[in-house]
Design a protein around this motif. Sequence first.
Motif, PDB file in Angstrom:
ATOM      1  N   LYS A   1      48.331 -16.751  51.151  1.00 46.52           N
ATOM      2  CA  LYS A   1      46.853 -17.050  51.878  1.00 46.52           C
ATOM      3  C   LYS A   1      46.057 -15.728  51.841  1.00 46.52           C
ATOM      4  O   LYS A   1      46.643 -14.641  51.952  1.00 46.52           O
ATOM      5  CB  LYS A   1      47.140 -17.448  53.269  1.00 46.52           C
ATOM      6  CG  LYS A   1      47.681 -18.918  53.266  1.00 46.52           C
ATOM      7  CD  LYS A   1      47.485 -20.031  52.573  1.00 46.52           C
ATOM      8  CE  LYS A   1      48.055 -21.202  52.910  1.00 46.52           C
ATOM      9  NZ  LYS A   1      48.491 -21.825  51.747  1.00 46.52           N
ATOM     10  N   LEU A   2      44.790 -15.829  51.329  1.00 42.99           N
ATOM     11  CA  LEU A   2      43.982 -14.508  51.251  1.00 42.99           C
ATOM     12  C   LEU A   2      43.933 -13.883  52.424  1.00 42.99           C
ATOM     13  O   LEU A   2      43.980 -12.422  52.477  1.00 42.99           O
ATOM     14  CB  LEU A   2      42.497 -15.154  50.765  1.00 42.99           C
ATOM     15  CG  LEU A   2      41.800 -13.991  50.026  1.00 42.99           C
ATOM     16  CD1 LEU A   2      42.487 -12.897  49.124  1.00 42.99           C
ATOM     17  CD2 LEU A   2      40.328 -14.223  49.776  1.00 42.99           C
ATOM     18  N   SER A   3      43.972 -14.522  53.613  1.00 38.67           N
ATOM     19  CA  SER A   3      44.227 -13.669  55.059  1.00 38.67           C
ATOM     20  C   SER A   3      45.364 -12.823  55.301  1.00 38.67           C
ATOM     21  O   SER A   3      45.105 -11.871  55.657  1.00 38.67           O
ATOM     22  CB  SER A   3      43.550 -14.725  56.163  1.00 38.67           C
ATOM     23  OG  SER A   3      44.879 -15.596  56.167  1.00 38.67           O
ATOM     24  N   ALA A   4      46.355 -13.405  54.824  1.00 32.27           N
ATOM     25  CA  ALA A   4      47.672 -12.813  54.911  1.00 32.27           C
ATOM     26  C   ALA A   4      47.528 -11.411  53.614  1.00 32.27           C
ATOM     27  O   ALA A   4      48.148 -10.354  54.226  1.00 32.27           O
ATOM     28  CB  ALA A   4      48.636 -13.707  54.479  1.00 32.27           C
ATOM     29  N   VAL A   5      47.022 -11.773  52.806  1.00 33.87           N
ATOM     30  CA  VAL A   5      46.931 -10.644  51.625  1.00 33.87           C
ATOM     31  C   VAL A   5      45.926  -9.757  52.318  1.00 33.87           C
ATOM     32  O   VAL A   5      46.643  -8.394  52.210  1.00 33.87           O
ATOM     33  CB  VAL A   5      46.509 -11.327  50.386  1.00 33.87           C
ATOM     34  CG1 VAL A   5      46.227 -10.180  49.202  1.00 33.87           C
ATOM     35  CG2 VAL A   5      47.415 -12.143  49.879  1.00 33.87           C
ATOM     36  N   ALA A   6      45.143  -9.932  52.855  1.00 36.38           N
ATOM     37  CA  ALA A   6      44.109  -8.924  53.483  1.00 36.38           C
ATOM     38  C   ALA A   6      44.723  -8.113  54.588  1.00 36.38           C
ATOM     39  O   ALA A   6      44.837  -6.921  54.518  1.00 36.38           O
ATOM     40  CB  ALA A   6      42.649  -9.696  53.862  1.00 36.38           C
ATOM     41  N   LYS A   7      45.489  -9.000  55.595  1.00 33.40           N
ATOM     42  CA  LYS A   7      46.101  -8.129  56.510  1.00 33.40           C
ATOM     43  C   LYS A   7      47.314  -7.299  55.888  1.00 33.40           C
ATOM     44  O   LYS A   7      47.377  -6.323  56.538  1.00 33.40           O
ATOM     45  CB  LYS A   7      46.805  -9.261  57.345  1.00 33.40           C
ATOM     46  CG  LYS A   7      47.618  -8.651  58.538  1.00 33.40           C
ATOM     47  CD  LYS A   7      48.144  -9.732  59.516  1.00 33.40           C
ATOM     48  CE  LYS A   7      48.940  -9.127  60.807  1.00 33.40           C
ATOM     49  NZ  LYS A   7      49.296 -10.171  61.511  1.00 33.40           N
ATOM     50  N   LYS A   8      48.007  -7.745  55.064  1.00 25.77           N
ATOM     51  CA  LYS A   8      49.026  -6.734  54.348  1.00 25.77           C
ATOM     52  C   LYS A   8      48.403  -5.612  54.057  1.00 25.77           C
ATOM     53  O   LYS A   8      48.933  -4.376  53.769  1.00 25.77           O
ATOM     54  CB  LYS A   8      49.798  -7.589  53.395  1.00 25.77           C
ATOM     55  CG  LYS A   8      50.871  -6.552  52.823  1.00 25.77           C
ATOM     56  CD  LYS A   8      52.110  -7.496  52.045  1.00 25.77           C
ATOM     57  CE  LYS A   8      53.063  -6.886  51.515  1.00 25.77           C
ATOM     58  NZ  LYS A   8      53.866  -6.213  52.435  1.00 25.77           N
ATOM     59  N   ALA A   9      47.006  -5.676  53.158  1.00 28.83           N
ATOM     60  CA  ALA A   9      46.468  -4.698  52.734  1.00 28.83           C
ATOM     61  C   ALA A   9      45.744  -3.684  53.581  1.00 28.83           C
ATOM     62  O   ALA A   9      45.090  -2.836  53.115  1.00 28.83           O
ATOM     63  CB  ALA A   9      45.492  -5.129  51.580  1.00 28.83           C
TER      64      ALA A   9
END
Length: 176
Positions: free
Chosen positions: A24-32
Amino acid sequence: DDQRRLLLDAATAMADQMTLSAIKLSAVAKKAYLSPKVAAQCFPKREHLLTALHQHFLDRLIGTIMATMPPGEARLRKSTEAFLDACLSHQRLRRQLVQLEISNTAVRKAAVARRAGFRTLLALELRAMGIIQADEASRLLRALVEEVSHAETESGRQLPALREKMWRFLDLWRPA
């Protein structure tokens, strides 16, 4: 830009651990370590992220080699070997990208364009090597590279004999 690269690096790391459909884009954002708003600005649709991820995978592999070596056989071999090694070390991601290409029209169209560009680059390398009929040879070499990649992914290991046969194919196109 830097935020886009951070997101793509995070998505690549996640894709090595889970399916693309679970990312999910939100999870990608969090990881980044970026906000979901920033991620949405970089990739308004999930499809944009997946298409960019496909390109990012390839860019990371051969960008430095292409920029630092002169055209010719050494650069062609080094970039191709780097691609094959990366496909093998990121088997899960590679399989998912291939499936994504099959199932997603936008990704498929981007991949077709990327292959055409890759064939053009191959033809330039082959011309620098003195290969005759470089355009035709580049089509066949690209297909051979893809086949070696699939065979190695299926076996889970490098196949040195197959790689060597791929390189010997070029001998057929060298001037006598």
